[in-house]
Design a protein around this motif. Structure first.
Motif, PDB file in Angstrom:
ATOM      1  N   PHE A  83       0.839  -1.192   0.000  1.00  0.00           N
ATOM      2  CA  PHE A  83       0.000   0.000   0.000  1.00  0.00           C
ATOM      3  C   PHE A  83       0.879   1.249   0.000  1.00  0.00           C
ATOM      4  O   PHE A  83       1.999   1.243   0.515  1.00  0.00           O
ATOM      5  CB  PHE A  83      -0.905   0.017   1.247  1.00  0.00           C
ATOM      6  N   ALA A  84       0.325   2.346  -0.574  1.00  0.00           N
ATOM      7  CA  ALA A  84       0.967   3.657  -0.515  1.00  0.00           C
ATOM      8  C   ALA A  84      -0.118   4.716  -0.414  1.00  0.00           C
ATOM      9  O   ALA A  84      -1.119   4.664  -1.129  1.00  0.00           O
ATOM     10  CB  ALA A  84       1.832   3.903  -1.746  1.00  0.00           C
ATOM     11  N   GLY A  85       0.083   5.679   0.466  1.00  0.00           N
ATOM     12  CA  GLY A  85      -0.881   6.760   0.631  1.00  0.00           C
ATOM     13  C   GLY A  85      -0.692   7.410   1.982  1.00  0.00           C
ATOM     14  O   GLY A  85       0.287   7.150   2.689  1.00  0.00           O
ATOM     15  N   ALA A  86      -1.605   8.288   2.347  1.00  0.00           N
ATOM     16  CA  ALA A  86      -1.621   8.950   3.648  1.00  0.00           C
ATOM     17  C   ALA A  86      -2.803   9.897   3.653  1.00  0.00           C
ATOM     18  O   ALA A  86      -3.416  10.158   2.618  1.00  0.00           O
ATOM     19  CB  ALA A  86      -0.325   9.725   3.906  1.00  0.00           C
ATOM     20  N   ASP A  87      -3.107  10.411   4.861  1.00  0.00           N
ATOM     21  CA  ASP A  87      -4.163  11.417   4.907  1.00  0.00           C
ATOM     22  C   ASP A  87      -3.594  12.795   5.245  1.00  0.00           C
ATOM     23  O   ASP A  87      -3.549  13.667   4.389  1.00  0.00           O
ATOM     24  CB  ASP A  87      -5.285  11.007   5.861  1.00  0.00           C
ATOM     25  N   TYR A  88      -3.077  12.996   6.477  1.00  0.00           N
ATOM     26  CA  TYR A  88      -2.661  14.336   6.877  1.00  0.00           C
ATOM     27  C   TYR A  88      -1.175  14.442   7.240  1.00  0.00           C
ATOM     28  O   TYR A  88      -0.722  15.524   7.627  1.00  0.00           O
ATOM     29  CB  TYR A  88      -3.503  14.803   8.066  1.00  0.00           C
ATOM     30  N   SER A  89      -0.444  13.348   7.139  1.00  0.00           N
ATOM     31  CA  SER A  89       0.993  13.391   7.439  1.00  0.00           C
ATOM     32  C   SER A  89       1.615  12.095   6.942  1.00  0.00           C
ATOM     33  O   SER A  89       0.914  11.185   6.497  1.00  0.00           O
ATOM     34  CB  SER A  89       1.238  13.560   8.942  1.00  0.00           C
ATOM     35  N   ASP A  90       2.940  12.021   7.018  1.00  0.00           N
ATOM     36  CA  ASP A  90       3.676  10.802   6.642  1.00  0.00           C
ATOM     37  C   ASP A  90       3.333  10.347   5.223  1.00  0.00           C
ATOM     38  O   ASP A  90       3.132   9.160   4.975  1.00  0.00           O
ATOM     39  CB  ASP A  90       3.378   9.671   7.636  1.00  0.00           C
ATOM     40  N   TRP A  91       3.285  11.291   4.299  1.00  0.00           N
ATOM     41  CA  TRP A  91       2.947  10.942   2.912  1.00  0.00           C
ATOM     42  C   TRP A  91       4.007   9.998   2.348  1.00  0.00           C
ATOM     43  O   TRP A  91       5.205  10.215   2.515  1.00  0.00           O
ATOM     44  CB  TRP A  91       2.846  12.225   2.096  1.00  0.00           C
ATOM     45  N   GLU A  92       3.543   8.958   1.666  1.00  0.00           N
ATOM     46  CA  GLU A  92       4.429   7.836   1.325  1.00  0.00           C
ATOM     47  C   GLU A  92       4.952   7.857  -0.106  1.00  0.00           C
ATOM     48  O   GLU A  92       5.602   6.906  -0.531  1.00  0.00           O
ATOM     49  CB  GLU A  92       3.692   6.528   1.622  1.00  0.00           C
ATOM     50  N   PHE A  93       4.702   8.950  -0.832  1.00  0.00           N
ATOM     51  CA  PHE A  93       5.329   9.136  -2.130  1.00  0.00           C
ATOM     52  C   PHE A  93       6.435  10.182  -1.988  1.00  0.00           C
ATOM     53  O   PHE A  93       6.349  11.090  -1.167  1.00  0.00           O
ATOM     54  CB  PHE A  93       4.310   9.603  -3.172  1.00  0.00           C
ATOM     55  N   ARG A  94       7.466  10.042  -2.803  1.00  0.00           N
ATOM     56  CA  ARG A  94       8.575  10.989  -2.816  1.00  0.00           C
ATOM     57  C   ARG A  94       8.906  11.363  -4.255  1.00  0.00           C
ATOM     58  O   ARG A  94       8.679  10.585  -5.179  1.00  0.00           O
ATOM     59  CB  ARG A  94       9.818  10.386  -2.146  1.00  0.00           C
ATOM     60  N   PRO A  95       9.461  12.560  -4.477  1.00  0.00           N
ATOM     61  CA  PRO A  95       9.784  12.976  -5.840  1.00  0.00           C
ATOM     62  C   PRO A  95      10.844  12.079  -6.472  1.00  0.00           C
ATOM     63  O   PRO A  95      11.704  11.521  -5.787  1.00  0.00           O
ATOM     64  CB  PRO A  95      10.320  14.399  -5.660  1.00  0.00           C
ATOM     65  N   GLY A  96      10.748  11.977  -7.802  1.00  0.00           N
ATOM     66  CA  GLY A  96      11.778  11.298  -8.567  1.00  0.00           C
ATOM     67  C   GLY A  96      11.309  10.023  -9.231  1.00  0.00           C
ATOM     68  O   GLY A  96      10.353   9.380  -8.779  1.00  0.00           O
ATOM     69  N   PRO A  97      11.980   9.615 -10.305  1.00  0.00           N
ATOM     70  CA  PRO A  97      11.651   8.379 -11.009  1.00  0.00           C
ATOM     71  C   PRO A  97      12.287   7.174 -10.329  1.00  0.00           C
ATOM     72  O   PRO A  97      13.060   7.302  -9.378  1.00  0.00           O
ATOM     73  CB  PRO A  97      12.265   8.615 -12.391  1.00  0.00           C
ATOM     74  N   LEU A  98      11.950   6.001 -10.829  1.00  0.00           N
ATOM     75  CA  LEU A  98      12.635   4.763 -10.453  1.00  0.00           C
ATOM     76  C   LEU A  98      13.520   4.332 -11.611  1.00  0.00           C
ATOM     77  O   LEU A  98      13.194   4.563 -12.783  1.00  0.00           O
ATOM     78  CB  LEU A  98      11.623   3.671 -10.118  1.00  0.00           C
ATOM     79  N   ASP A  99      14.632   3.672 -11.292  1.00  0.00           N
ATOM     80  CA  ASP A  99      15.549   3.242 -12.353  1.00  0.00           C
ATOM     81  C   ASP A  99      15.098   1.899 -12.930  1.00  0.00           C
ATOM     82  O   ASP A  99      14.020   1.378 -12.607  1.00  0.00           O
ATOM     83  CB  ASP A  99      16.989   3.184 -11.835  1.00  0.00           C
ATOM     84  N   ASP A 100      15.933   1.324 -13.805  1.00  0.00           N
ATOM     85  CA  ASP A 100      15.576   0.075 -14.489  1.00  0.00           C
ATOM     86  C   ASP A 100      15.442  -1.099 -13.534  1.00  0.00           C
ATOM     87  O   ASP A 100      14.895  -2.141 -13.905  1.00  0.00           O
ATOM     88  CB  ASP A 100      16.618  -0.251 -15.564  1.00  0.00           C
ATOM     89  N   PHE A 101      15.959  -0.964 -12.321  1.00  0.00           N
ATOM     90  CA  PHE A 101      15.853  -2.026 -11.324  1.00  0.00           C
ATOM     91  C   PHE A 101      14.726  -1.749 -10.323  1.00  0.00           C
ATOM     92  O   PHE A 101      14.626  -2.403  -9.291  1.00  0.00           O
ATOM     93  CB  PHE A 101      17.184  -2.195 -10.582  1.00  0.00           C
ATOM     94  N   GLY A 102      13.908  -0.735 -10.610  1.00  0.00           N
ATOM     95  CA  GLY A 102      12.812  -0.402  -9.712  1.00  0.00           C
ATOM     96  C   GLY A 102      13.249   0.311  -8.459  1.00  0.00           C
ATOM     97  O   GLY A 102      12.529   0.310  -7.458  1.00  0.00           O
TER      98      GLY A 102
END
Length: 564
Positions: A83-102
């Protein structure tokens, strides 16, 4: 052997989080190209991240329609929930792409950014060669869309003729992943997904120029301009960068509404329109909207697709409380995933009636909470079929699409429009705004038919779309004529219009679709004095919005109806 084991672990389990700086991104940008001002963030949430929220509509009113919103998504890998998500804090996405190995980049600081480009920015560059920083550095290398102008589709060469493929006349674009940091809100392993996100708006100028009105109805273009001026759009392309399929995958948008005053709201859903919405629980909003308060909806214009390629659209809708009950705040990813499926925290299904939580009863299972227009049953105005209403209060809701399978390397896309609508007739109250929202929401579908402006390489400030000027209203209808609104509206089989003529008059009534194309002639010729019924037969018409222009003698009027 130890090196081979490490490489294998990197390929199959995208959970390493030590490479990237884990404090949440504070990067922001603001949409404000139409009559909405909306703040964006680069970590999976929208509109609020501490301090004051910003989803102001109308612009410069200092009244907010939303407090906060954010992406939630979950699914199973080898029968284990991620799972990934959040409501009011601790947001679980971060800027940037993933490389060829994920895996996240060792240094993704260059992508802790939201690029923002307008049609005017491109026009200025075409005329002067002066580029904004966002226009010059458009991140095509990580998937930001480009209109190819130099014959090489794999690069971004602004001087050679390439341009950002912006939507509308204002587009923001950013890239995120759910792998870079531990998931301290959901306490679940990452899915291994990369998100390419964009947000865009249409101004009155651009809309009127792009959407001509060949039938000359006036009402089609005017309605679109009014609706799109109060809407913002969000596209999330979700790519599985891991080596394992994600099964039973759901993705959706959590919304804490706060429509003006936060403590007097109701919510509802219109499954047939792909919409969840909020409205004021009475006729006056103390939070700034005052009399005739608006309604606000989240409309799914594109959902996830199933194994046949069918669009799942809005699959579930529910609201939950701000407490610790089985219908209260989710405490982890398992609770939140249940909500995405329209199930409560204790795994009981959402059921029809009351507050949707009826364990042990014979109530019918449903995927949509409060699906009937108020004050009908089942709405917050009528929770039990005999008129019992809920207490007006703070509301939050969750929309989702699924279940789907996200194969390794595959991409699924959500396109969601946020729409603010208000009754056009003063003194008609809160429920009139709900009815207006039902009429306005289908108009957002035009966004699916619009492509990037074909003049991006040549447009200049002098050739930008001219400011939209409302056409002169047609002559007033004769005093001796009365025309009813369409009934029923929305309709499924036919919509009828009643005319009262005190004498014989020529009448021409024509229905047009969203793009101004004639789809039906209801009447064309003289009618004697008296009462007449004109019917729009919907048997062969696709679902959508139709404008009926009724001309009587030298005067005319229009009525808008929606076919479900």
């Amino acid at each position: 052997m130890r090196l081979a084991t490490l490489l294998l672990a990197l390929l199959v389990a995208p959970t390493a989080a030590a490479q990237f700086n884990c404090p949440t991104s504070t990067t922001t940008n603001v949409l404000e190209g139409n009559d909405v001002r909306a703040r964006l963030y680069a970590n999976g949430n929208l509109f609020w991240q501490g301090g004051d929220p910003l989803y102001e509509v109308p612009k410069d009113s200092s009244v907010q329609a939303i407090f906060a919103a954010g992406l939630w998504m979950g699914g199973f890998v080898d029968d284990t929930l991620r799972f990934a998500g959040a409501d009011y804090s601790d947001w679980e996405f971060r800027p940037g792409p993933l490389d060829d190995f994920g895996q996240p980049l060792a240094d993704a600081s260059a992508y802790d950014r939201i690029w923002h480009v307008t049609l005017a920015d491109i026009a200025r560059y075409n005329a002067t060669g002066e580029a904004t920083d966002d226009l010059a550095s458009w991140p095509a290398e990580v998937g930001a869309p480009v209109v190819d102008g130099d014959g090489d589709p794999d690069n971004y060469n602004l001087a050679g003729g390439d341009r950002p493929a912006i939507s509308g006349d204002e587009t923001a674009w950013w890239i995120m992943n759910d792998v870079a940091c531990p998931h301290t809100w959901s306490n679940r392993e990452p899915l291994g997904v990369e998100l390419r996100a964009s947000a865009f708006t249409f101004s009155a100028d651009y809309t009127a120029d792009l959407l001509d009105d060949p039938a000359g109805t006036g009402g089609v273009t005017q309605s679109l301009v009014r609706v799109l001026r109060h809407a913002t759009f969000y596209r999330f392309a979700i790519t599985n960068r891991s080596t394992e399929p994600i099964e039973r995958f759901y993705a959706g948008l959590f919304v804490d509404t706060d429509l003006g005053d936060f403590n007097d709201d109701y919510i509802g859903s219109a499954p047939e329109l792909g919409m969840g919405y909020v409205y004021n629980g009475d006729d006056f909003d103390e939070g700034g909207y005052e009399a005739d308060p608006p309604a606000f909806g989240a409309v799914y214009l594109q959902g996830l697709t199933d194994s046949t390629g069918a669009d799942l659209g809005l699959s579930t809708f529910l609201t939950y409380n701000g407490d610790s009950s089985n219908t209260g705040n989710p405490t982890d990813g398992e609770d939140a995933y249940n909500y995405l499926q329209a199930r409560w925290r204790d795994d009981n299904p959402l059921t029809f009636g009351g507050n949707g939580y009826n364990p042990g009863s014979v109530a019918e299972e449903t995927r949509y909470m409060f699906p009937d227009p108020p004050p009908r049953f089942w709405s917050e105005y009528n929770t039990d079929g005999v008129g019992s209403a809920n207490q007006r209060a703070d509301r939050r809701f969750l929309t989702s699409s699924g279940p789907a399978t996200l194969a390794p390397g595959a991409t699924q896309t959500l396109l969601i429009g946020l729409l603010w609508s208000r009754t056009q007739t003063p003194g008609t109250g809160n429920l009139a705004s709900v009815r207006q929202l039902y009429l306005d929401a289908p108009l957002l579908g035009v966004v699916r038919t619009l492509s990037t402006d074909p003049r991006l390489q040549t447009i200049t400030p002098e050739t930008l779309p001219a400011p939209y000027v409302e056409p002169e209203p047609p002559p007033d209808l004769p005093d001796r004529l009365a025309v009813s609104d369409g009934f029923p509206n929305p309709f499924t089989r036919a919509a009828s219009f009643s005319l009262d003529l005190s004498e014989a008059l020529p009448v021409r009534a024509v229905a047009y679709d969203l793009l101004g194309r004639e789809v039906a002639v209801l009447q064309d010729g003289e009618l004697p004095g008296g009462t007449h019924t004109l019917a729009l037969d919907g048997a062969r018409l696709p679902a959508g919005v139709y404008v009926v222009r009724i001309a009587v003698g030298s005067g005319s009027t229009t009525r808008t109806v929606v076919k479900l």
